[in-house]
Write a protein that holds these residues in place. Structure first.
Motif, mmCIF file in Angstrom:
data_model
loop_
_atom_site.group_PDB
_atom_site.id
_atom_site.type_symbol
_atom_site.label_atom_id
_atom_site.label_comp_id
_atom_site.label_asym_id
_atom_site.label_seq_id
_atom_site.Cartn_x
_atom_site.Cartn_y
_atom_site.Cartn_z
ATOM 1 N N ASP A 39 0.852 -1.181 0.000
ATOM 2 C CA ASP A 39 0.000 0.000 0.000
ATOM 3 C C ASP A 39 0.887 1.230 0.000
ATOM 4 N N THR A 59 -0.423 4.415 -0.819
ATOM 5 C CA THR A 59 -1.354 5.516 -1.052
ATOM 6 C C THR A 59 -1.244 6.630 -0.030
ATOM 7 N N LYS A 69 -6.953 12.389 -2.606
ATOM 8 C CA LYS A 69 -6.276 13.171 -3.645
ATOM 9 C C LYS A 69 -6.509 14.663 -3.485
ATOM 10 N N THR A 125 3.363 5.656 -6.260
ATOM 11 C CA THR A 125 2.181 4.894 -5.856
ATOM 12 C C THR A 125 1.730 3.927 -6.937
ATOM 13 N N ARG A 126 2.179 4.119 -8.174
ATOM 14 C CA ARG A 126 1.769 3.257 -9.286
ATOM 15 C C ARG A 126 2.849 2.267 -9.699
ATOM 16 N N SER A 168 -3.845 -3.337 -5.537
ATOM 17 C CA SER A 168 -5.247 -2.979 -5.727
ATOM 18 C C SER A 168 -5.667 -1.838 -4.807
ATOM 19 N N SER A 169 -4.761 -1.365 -3.968
ATOM 20 C CA SER A 169 -5.110 -0.289 -3.039
ATOM 21 C C SER A 169 -5.278 1.028 -3.793
ATOM 22 N N LYS A 170 -6.241 1.790 -3.380
ATOM 23 C CA LYS A 170 -6.551 3.089 -3.978
ATOM 24 C C LYS A 170 -6.478 4.151 -2.890
ATOM 25 N N THR A 209 -11.061 7.830 -0.339
ATOM 26 C CA THR A 209 -12.012 8.833 -0.815
ATOM 27 C C THR A 209 -12.229 9.845 0.300
#
Length: 143
Positions: free
Chosen positions: A30, A32, A37, A85-86, A92-94, A97
């Motif tokens: 992870d 993120t 964002k 982060t990419r 699969s972590s985003k 929100t």
């Protein structure tokens, strides 16, 4: 004291492996940072706003290259972690929100922090820098 050892002495005492042991990661990666964002975008916007205030207050064609360098440093400073982060291994972590961040907050080094407090911690420095830039330009205009 230092003692000089021969290769034979080192070879007798050394534990030599043909290949390093394989490290298997079963935990998800992870990267993120746990923040939405919008906070990153606000931070970048405030820093670029500081540069824009200085351009507006002290507009001079001689300052084009230094200002461009400052903008590139800010973009690179936030673009590199975005690229990080990419990276592989893919995850699969985003990023969180805003709704999730508002409900759960974030764990910091000093303990769990509510979203409002974490937002203040993230944005306090860029806001102060922008305010300093506005004060600096105002003082220069009045003097």
């Amino acid at each position: 004291m230092a003692e000089q050892l021969t290769r034979e002495q080192i070879a007798r005492a050394a534990d030599i492996h043909a290949a390093p042991p394989a490290v298997v990661r079963n935990d998800p990666v992870d990267r993120t940072f746990g923040l939405p964002k919008k906070l990153y975008m606000a931070t970048v916007g405030l820093y670029l706003g500081f540069i824009a205030v200085l351009c507006w207050g002290f507009g001079n064609p001689v300052m084009v290259i230094p200002i461009a360098i400052c903008v590139l440093i800010i973009v690179a400073g936030f673009g590199l972690p975005t690229m990080w982060t990419r990276m592989k291994p893919f995850t699969s972590s985003k990023p969180a929100t805003w709704a999730h961040f508002s409900q759960r907050g974030i764990a910091t080094a000093s303990g769990h922090t509510r979203s409002r407090d974490a937002s203040v911690q993230v944005l306090i420095l860029p806001v102060l820098i922008l305010a300093w830039g506005l004060a600096f330009v105002t003082i220069a205009a009045l003097v």
